[in-house]
Enzyme design. Structure first.
Site, PDB file in Angstrom:
ATOM      1  N   HIS A   1       2.391  -3.880  -4.102  1.00 29.31           N
ATOM      2  CA  HIS A   1       1.716  -2.639  -3.447  1.00 29.31           C
ATOM      3  C   HIS A   1       2.056  -1.429  -3.862  1.00 29.31           C
ATOM      4  O   HIS A   1       1.788  -0.315  -3.384  1.00 29.31           O
ATOM      5  CB  HIS A   1       1.972  -2.609  -1.833  1.00 29.31           C
ATOM      6  CG  HIS A   1       1.345  -4.017  -1.164  1.00 29.31           C
ATOM      7  ND1 HIS A   1       1.797  -4.571  -0.029  1.00 29.31           N
ATOM      8  CD2 HIS A   1       0.364  -4.658  -1.454  1.00 29.31           C
ATOM      9  CE1 HIS A   1       1.108  -5.538   0.549  1.00 29.31           C
ATOM     10  NE2 HIS A   1       0.168  -5.712  -0.714  1.00 29.31           N
TER      11      HIS A   1
ATOM     12  N   GLN B   1       6.230  -6.782  -1.594  1.00 21.92           N
ATOM     13  CA  GLN B   1       5.257  -5.790  -0.883  1.00 21.92           C
ATOM     14  C   GLN B   1       5.742  -4.344  -0.542  1.00 21.92           C
ATOM     15  O   GLN B   1       4.967  -3.566  -0.156  1.00 21.92           O
ATOM     16  CB  GLN B   1       4.860  -6.493   0.484  1.00 21.92           C
ATOM     17  CG  GLN B   1       3.812  -7.668   0.273  1.00 21.92           C
ATOM     18  CD  GLN B   1       3.911  -8.540   1.696  1.00 21.92           C
ATOM     19  OE1 GLN B   1       2.967  -8.240   2.431  1.00 21.92           O
ATOM     20  NE2 GLN B   1       4.775  -9.180   1.957  1.00 21.92           N
TER      21      GLN B   1
ATOM     22  N   THR C   1       8.611 -10.668   5.784  1.00 19.31           N
ATOM     23  CA  THR C   1       7.112 -10.251   6.147  1.00 19.31           C
ATOM     24  C   THR C   1       6.778 -10.848   6.960  1.00 19.31           C
ATOM     25  O   THR C   1       7.059 -12.112   7.478  1.00 19.31           O
ATOM     26  CB  THR C   1       6.648 -10.500   4.676  1.00 19.31           C
ATOM     27  OG1 THR C   1       5.400 -10.082   4.769  1.00 19.31           O
ATOM     28  CG2 THR C   1       6.605 -12.132   4.270  1.00 19.31           C
TER      29      THR C   1
HETATM   30  N1  APR Z   1      15.667  -9.515   8.605  1.00 18.37           N
HETATM   31  C1  APR Z   1      14.655 -10.423   8.647  1.00 18.37           C
HETATM   32  N2  APR Z   1      13.265 -10.246   9.044  1.00 18.37           N
HETATM   33  C2  APR Z   1      13.172  -9.137   9.806  1.00 18.37           C
HETATM   34  C3  APR Z   1      14.202  -8.003   9.858  1.00 18.37           C
HETATM   35  C4  APR Z   1      15.537  -8.325   9.244  1.00 18.37           C
HETATM   36  N3  APR Z   1      16.535  -7.561   9.285  1.00 18.37           N
HETATM   37  N4  APR Z   1      13.651  -6.936  10.496  1.00 18.37           N
HETATM   38  C5  APR Z   1      12.229  -7.441  10.757  1.00 18.37           C
HETATM   39  N5  APR Z   1      12.059  -8.368  10.089  1.00 18.37           N
HETATM   40  C6  APR Z   1      10.770  -9.079  10.028  1.00 18.37           C
HETATM   41  C7  APR Z   1       9.940  -8.907  11.258  1.00 18.37           C
HETATM   42  O1  APR Z   1      10.085  -9.871  12.165  1.00 18.37           O
HETATM   43  C8  APR Z   1       8.500  -8.901  10.456  1.00 18.37           C
HETATM   44  O2  APR Z   1       7.984 -10.486  10.528  1.00 18.37           O
HETATM   45  O3  APR Z   1      10.052  -8.374   9.181  1.00 18.37           O
HETATM   46  C9  APR Z   1       8.780  -8.480   9.051  1.00 18.37           C
HETATM   47  C10 APR Z   1       8.119  -6.940   9.161  1.00 18.37           C
HETATM   48  O4  APR Z   1       6.738  -7.030   9.323  1.00 18.37           O
HETATM   49  P1  APR Z   1       5.515  -5.751   8.361  1.00 18.37           P
HETATM   50  O5  APR Z   1       6.055  -4.445   9.381  1.00 18.37           O
HETATM   51  O6  APR Z   1       4.317  -6.363   8.758  1.00 18.37           O
HETATM   52  O7  APR Z   1       6.074  -5.541   7.188  1.00 18.37           O
HETATM   53  P2  APR Z   1       5.303  -6.371   5.860  1.00 18.37           P
HETATM   54  O8  APR Z   1       4.875  -7.838   6.195  1.00 18.37           O
HETATM   55  O9  APR Z   1       5.994  -6.079   4.792  1.00 18.37           O
HETATM   56  O10 APR Z   1       3.750  -5.729   5.950  1.00 18.37           O
HETATM   57  C11 APR Z   1       2.964  -6.190   4.967  1.00 18.37           C
HETATM   58  O11 APR Z   1       1.353  -4.355   5.281  1.00 18.37           O
HETATM   59  O12 APR Z   1       1.242  -2.346   5.938  1.00 18.37           O
HETATM   60  C12 APR Z   1       1.061  -3.158   4.924  1.00 18.37           C
HETATM   61  O13 APR Z   1       1.040  -2.600   2.750  1.00 18.37           O
HETATM   62  C13 APR Z   1       1.928  -2.615   3.849  1.00 18.37           C
HETATM   63  O14 APR Z   1       3.063  -3.967   2.416  1.00 18.37           O
HETATM   64  C14 APR Z   1       2.991  -3.590   3.803  1.00 18.37           C
HETATM   65  C15 APR Z   1       2.029  -4.872   4.331  1.00 18.37           C
END
Ligand code: APR
Length: 232
Positions: A113, A95, A180
């Site tokens: 994305h 993503q 994620t």
């Molecule tokens: N190791 C493992 N997990 C981690 C770490 C780490 N070092 N740091 C953060 N996380 C986890 C958090 O706990 C959270 O669950 O990564 C996740 C990040 O979540 P989001 O910020 O929501 O990112 P993501 O899931 O990729 O977002 C999905 O949303 O905003 C839109 O298009 C955008 O692609 C993106 C989509």
């Protein structure tokens, strides 16, 4: 520690989100210090915002380009690329738009994305790579603004990329979801395909997510550290 070892599998899908790049210094979207805590997507990351004020949207994306350019892939990215080299049946379904998997040497990456490093002119039907920071020129020769080739909120995913991801998830013997929050659809739904096809399933995250119950192995910790364990 988990009994999972990458060496025991042949067709691996790494399904990654912003947490995969967090240890590189790239902010995630949600949670503390998340991008959407500071910026409203309605003003910076949707077609309506771009139609309304393309300069403002480009200023935001130029900031993101500068942040990503100043960061390096982390050991987690390196492990994923290394596993892919060892096991050619491995695909990365991400993503993330930061291009960090590719910078770590990964090849087969399905960018659900889109990418921060690609632009398009829908009028001229041109899509091209662009790594300038800041983006320059912002306008195509037709006079319209280049649009970041990113799947913004309210946009459709590219059906070709989704099909590629679906096929890989149907055929994989191991699914590893990394960093994620599993709240953005339709991407968040894709891992179900691997579960339905009997693959072994692992979720790596600092914390539980709404889809954690889907996964047989829920490994809590930093992506790079947990990946190092599974790569022994
Ligand atoms: N190791 C493992 N997990 C981690 C770490 C780490 N070092 N740091 C953060 N996380 C986890 C958090 O706990 C959270 O669950 O990564 C996740 C990040 O979540 P989001 O910020 O929501 O990112 P993501 O899931 O990729 O977002 C999905 O949303 O905003 C839109 O298009 C955008 O692609 C993106 C989509």
């Amino acid at each position: 520690m988990s009994s999972i070892r990458f060496s025991d599998f042949e067709r691996i899908v790494f399904f990654t989100g912003a947490g995969m790049s967090a240890e590189s210094g790239i902010p995630t979207y949600r949670g503390r210090g998340g991008i959407w805590a500071e910026y409203k997507y309605e003003d910076y990351a949707c077609q309506r915002a771009f139609d309304r004020d393309p300069e403002k949207v480009w200023d935001f994306h130029d900031k993101r380009r500068a942040v990503v350019r100043a960061c390096e892939p982390n050991p987690g990215h390196d492990i994923v690329a290394e596993v892919q080299k060892k096991k050619p049946g491995t695909i990365i379904v991400t993503q993330n738009i930061d291009g960090m998997h590719q910078r770590a040497g990964a090849t087969d990456v399905a960018e659900l994305h889109g990418s921060l490093w690609r632009v398009r002119c829908d009028a001229e039907e041109i899509v091209r790579e662009d790594t300038s920071v800041p983006m320059n020129p912002r306008k195509c020769s037709c006079g319209r603004y280049w649009r970041p080739d990113i799947v913004w909120f309210e946009d459709q995913l590219d059906h070709r990329v989704v099909r590629r991801a679906r096929e890989a998830l149907e055929q994989c013997d191991l699914l590893v979801s990394i960093g994620t929050s599993a709240v953005v659809y339709p991407a968040a739904d894709l891992p179900r395909i691997a579960v339905q096809h009997g693959a072994e399933t692992v979720e790596i995250n600092l914390e539980d997510t709404p889809l954690s119950p889907l996964y047989k192995h829920r490994l809590r910790g930093k992506a790079s550290e947990v990946l190092a364990e599974l790569n022994r």
